[in-house]
Design a protein around this motif. Structure first.
Motif, PDB file in Angstrom:
ATOM      1  N   ASP A 232       0.856  -1.189   0.000  1.00  0.00           N
ATOM      2  CA  ASP A 232       0.000   0.000   0.000  1.00  0.00           C
ATOM      3  C   ASP A 232       0.889   1.236   0.000  1.00  0.00           C
ATOM      4  O   ASP A 232       2.089   1.153   0.263  1.00  0.00           O
ATOM      5  N   THR A 234       1.168   5.624   0.961  1.00  0.00           N
ATOM      6  CA  THR A 234       0.683   6.776   1.698  1.00  0.00           C
ATOM      7  C   THR A 234       1.384   8.003   1.144  1.00  0.00           C
ATOM      8  O   THR A 234       2.312   7.886   0.330  1.00  0.00           O
ATOM      9  N   THR A 288      -3.249   7.886   4.202  1.00  0.00           N
ATOM     10  CA  THR A 288      -3.166   6.597   3.535  1.00  0.00           C
ATOM     11  C   THR A 288      -3.787   6.655   2.166  1.00  0.00           C
ATOM     12  O   THR A 288      -4.825   7.253   1.955  1.00  0.00           O
ATOM     13  N   THR A 290      -5.709   5.021  -0.805  1.00  0.00           N
ATOM     14  CA  THR A 290      -6.551   3.924  -1.250  1.00  0.00           C
ATOM     15  C   THR A 290      -7.023   4.145  -2.665  1.00  0.00           C
ATOM     16  O   THR A 290      -7.354   3.205  -3.358  1.00  0.00           O
ATOM     17  N   GLU A 553      -2.311  -0.618   7.059  1.00  0.00           N
ATOM     18  CA  GLU A 553      -2.925   0.598   7.579  1.00  0.00           C
ATOM     19  C   GLU A 553      -2.430   0.893   8.994  1.00  0.00           C
ATOM     20  O   GLU A 553      -2.183   2.047   9.347  1.00  0.00           O
ATOM     21  N   TRP A 556       1.013   2.466   8.768  1.00  0.00           N
ATOM     22  CA  TRP A 556       0.974   3.897   8.444  1.00  0.00           C
ATOM     23  C   TRP A 556       0.559   4.702   9.672  1.00  0.00           C
ATOM     24  O   TRP A 556       1.106   5.777   9.941  1.00  0.00           O
ATOM     25  N   ARG A 557      -0.417   4.182  10.403  1.00  0.00           N
ATOM     26  CA  ARG A 557      -0.897   4.916  11.579  1.00  0.00           C
ATOM     27  C   ARG A 557       0.210   5.066  12.620  1.00  0.00           C
ATOM     28  O   ARG A 557       0.395   6.150  13.194  1.00  0.00           O
TER      29      ARG A 557
END
Length: 678
Positions: A232, A234, A288, A290, A553, A556-557
């Motif tokens: 993913d 960001t 993030t 998406t 996710e 990233w957080r």
């Protein structure tokens, strides 16, 4: 054993009393006890009371301590004798407590750092430079310190350099004679911000080798299964008036060797401009990724641009690093960079990438796969969200025997998506809030899985009801407005994401609720569509595997909050890339600790920080001693497989301390000279 006094009379008749330490012993000859004098303290009127007090204090310390070093004054962590950490005190034995610094968290992180083989890796890759072995060893220690600081107390490199000198104890770096003492409170002579910058430059110069060594070290340490990788992206934006100057870049987003000079990896003439930028922070923000071009859905999500719009070639184009692109957090007015991360099914981040801010998500997963392919990995199932489902990506991901699980855009209007959603069939319950249905016969080389979440369906319906109610309130009475005013109202509604999709205009220009759109959205409540080319995975495994994207996710957080990926206090491209690498290494260490302990890092860190390094001074010199291990701290170290620190961490006589200071000064001087000559 007891203290007694005895009296003796002089020739002139005066009485003189003596203080003695005595005890009773049994005399087998007389079969009775008798008193034996062990030590005489002298005349009572001339006794050395200070010596007696020192003896008493020493005995008290022994009684309240344990272990072979009890007489050195070991106390419970936190000052079991009532003395607060970090405060100087003198006792009757002539020992002075100079201060204390945290030890536990950095000690545990250093153990993980060693288990990953990073000291040996960095020593090997840096040995080919013009640095001396001592300089290489110091660079490795500084890089570890920067990674540890991200996990414990993230700040700018300037603030981190000061923190290293006054708040923690790291073997081989901040364990000098002044560590943890008032003389070293400003960090002078320990670590400078210049050294931090040079260490970052060395890291980015050897990033590929370090990343590969870290990957295999992590896989070996945790016995990882790397057959399923989640990917993913960001983005991080910078509050700048202007973007970076465009330079020619390769297909990995790196400046080409003959690129124009600028704040980047190729031909940068900015020097150490980051030293100034440390004082004035460049604020950033992270979000993030998406999706790309937004087309709002009932639940507030967005769909992307078409594959043709996103699949532009990445190589051979000019772009600045911090530049304008598709903002994931509605800050298209500010320059940004794009960051990608690959995570295992266990949530371990195994690699990170940085790209210019205008790089399209659709092409990034192919670059990530090409980089991972160089590590000769076996069959991998790549998992990505709807932003990576283009035809070019799917064709590339299946090369080399690899497969994929990708989210499909259900509102894109594609024939495949409409066919999969319209096919009848029963759902199979695979989890409390997850039902799946496999649809076959759409493509010979791909399978489609329709997933349904009942709880999400209820939330989607509630959100839609609120949106429709808001729209009804906005258009109420609009039939009485003039054509111009009605047009202004329609324009205002068009800026409201989510609400605008339910607005319909009649041929006469009147504003109405689009009931057909509402009915169509109701059929999509709680549903999402997956596509895969793997013929062996079951529908349940595909759905549950895709849901594990939450591991990315969460990464990233944590990067954005606990490790403070932002703000970025650098403007040079190589320094920004090095900053991202440091944050990734810190996240990796934290995930390893969480995996081994089964607990969140915040709680583990608190248990570790109960372990401190205490610096004391006495007649024989200065020594640094670790506090007694509390049960919780010992349990964490045992779970991590990290050996606890020895009781005496450092012992300096006045002679050895002087020679150590001289050696440290010479080390810094030679390091500066090497950097200047380079």
């Amino acid at each position: 054993m007891f203290v007694r006094t005895s009296t003796r009379r002089n020739k002139d008749g005066t009485a003189v009393r003596y203080v003695q330490l005595a005890h009773n012993v049994y005399d087998p000859a007389t079969k009775a006890g008798k008193t034996k004098v062990l030590h005489s303290f002298g005349r009572e009127d001339d006794v050395d009371r200070a010596a007696i007090e020192r003896l008493i204090d020493s005995l008290q310390r022994y009684l309240h301590s344990s272990g072979p070093g009890a007489l050195l004054g070991t106390h419970d962590a936190g000052g079991g004798d009532g003395t607060a950490r970090g405060h100087s005190r003198s006792d009757a034995a002539g020992l002075e407590l100079l201060g204390s610094v945290a030890l536990g968290a950095t000690w545990a992180l250093d153990g993980i750092w060693t288990q990953l083989g990073l000291p040996a890796t960095l020593t090997r890759v840096l040995a080919g430079t013009r640095r001396t072995p001592a300089q290489v060893a110091r660079l490795e220690r500084i890089l570890f310190a920067l990674v540890a600081a991200r996990a414990i107390d993230p700040a700018s490199k300037l603030a981190t350099a000061a923190w290293l000198g006054r708040r923690t104890w790291i073997p081989g770096l901040t364990d000098g004679p002044t560590a943890g003492t008032p003389d070293g409170a400003d960090g002078a002579g320990l670590v400078s911000d210049d050294e931090c910058y040079r260490a970052m430059d060395a890291l980015i110069d050897h990033a590929d080798e370090v990343e590969e060594a870290v990957f295999w070290g992590t896989a070996t340490l945790l016995d990882l299964e790397v057959d399923l990788l989640f990917f993913d992206t960001t983005s991080t934006y910078f509050e700048l008036d202007e973007a970076d100057e465009p330079v020619l870049r390769d297909d990995r987003g790196l400046p080409l060797p003959d690129a124009d000079d600028g704040p980047g990896l190729a031909g940068s003439a900015t020097g150490d401009a980051d030293e100034v930028d440390e004082a004035v922070a460049t604020s950033t923000s992270t979000s993030t990724s998406t999706d790309a071009e937004p087309t709002s859905t009932a639940d507030g999500q967005v769909d992307e641009q078409t594959d043709e719009q996103l699949d532009e070639p990445a190589g051979g184009r000019r772009a600045g690093f911090r530049t304008w692109g598709k903002s994931k957090d509605s800050r298209g007015d500010l320059p940004q960079i794009v960051i990608g991360m690959a995570v295992t099914r266990a949530g371990i981040p195994v690699r990170v990438w940085s790209w210019p801010g205008n790089t399209a998500d659709s092409a990034l997963i192919r670059q990530a796969k090409a980089d991972m392919k160089a590590w000769t990995l076996s069959r991998i199932v790549w998992v990505g969200d709807r932003g990576f489902t283009s035809a070019a990506n799917r064709a590339d991901l299946r090369r080399g025997g690899h497969t994929y699980i990708l989210g499909e855009k259900i509102r894109s209007g594609s024939t495949e998506a409409q066919t999969a959603l319209s096919r009848p069939g029963r759902y199979q319950v695979v989890a409390e809030n997850l039902q799946v249905k496999e649809v076959t016969g759409i493509r010979e080389d791909e399978r489609f899985i329709v997933c349904f979440n009942p709880d999400q369906a209820a939330r989607d319906a509630t959100i839609r009801e609120h949106m429709v109610a808001k729209l009804e309130a906005l258009i109420e009475g609009s039939d009485k407005l003039s054509v111009g005013k009605r047009g202004e109202l329609a324009g205002k509604i068009s800026t409201m994401a989510g609400v605008k999709r339910y607005l319909r205009r009649t041929p006469g220009g009147l504003l109405r609720i689009d009931k057909a759109k509402i009915a169509a959205e109701e059929k999509l409540d709680g549903k999402y569509l997956l596509r895969t080319c793997d013929p062996h995975l079951s529908a349940e495994e595909i759905a549950l595997g895709y849901k594990q994207l939450i591991a990315v996710e969460r990464g990233w957080r944590d990067l954005k909050t606990h490790l403070e990926l932002r703000p970025v206090y650098h403007r040079r491209e190589d320094r920004i890339r090095a900053h991202v690498l440091l944050c990734w290494l810190s996240l990796l260490a934290i995930r390893i600790i969480e995996t081994k302990t089964g607990r969140a890092w915040a709680g583990v860190r608190e248990d570790l920080q109960d372990l401190a390094a205490v610096t004391c001074a006495g007649p024989a010199g200065v020594f640094v001693q670790s506090t007694a291990l509390r049960p919780a701290t010992r349990a964490v170290l045992d779970e991590l497989g990290v050996k606890p620190p020895s009781q005496i961490l450092r012992l300096d006589t006045p002679t050895t301390a002087a020679s150590s200071d001289a050696g440290h000064d010479n080390s810094n001087e030679s390091d500066d000279e090497a950097a200047t000559s380079a």
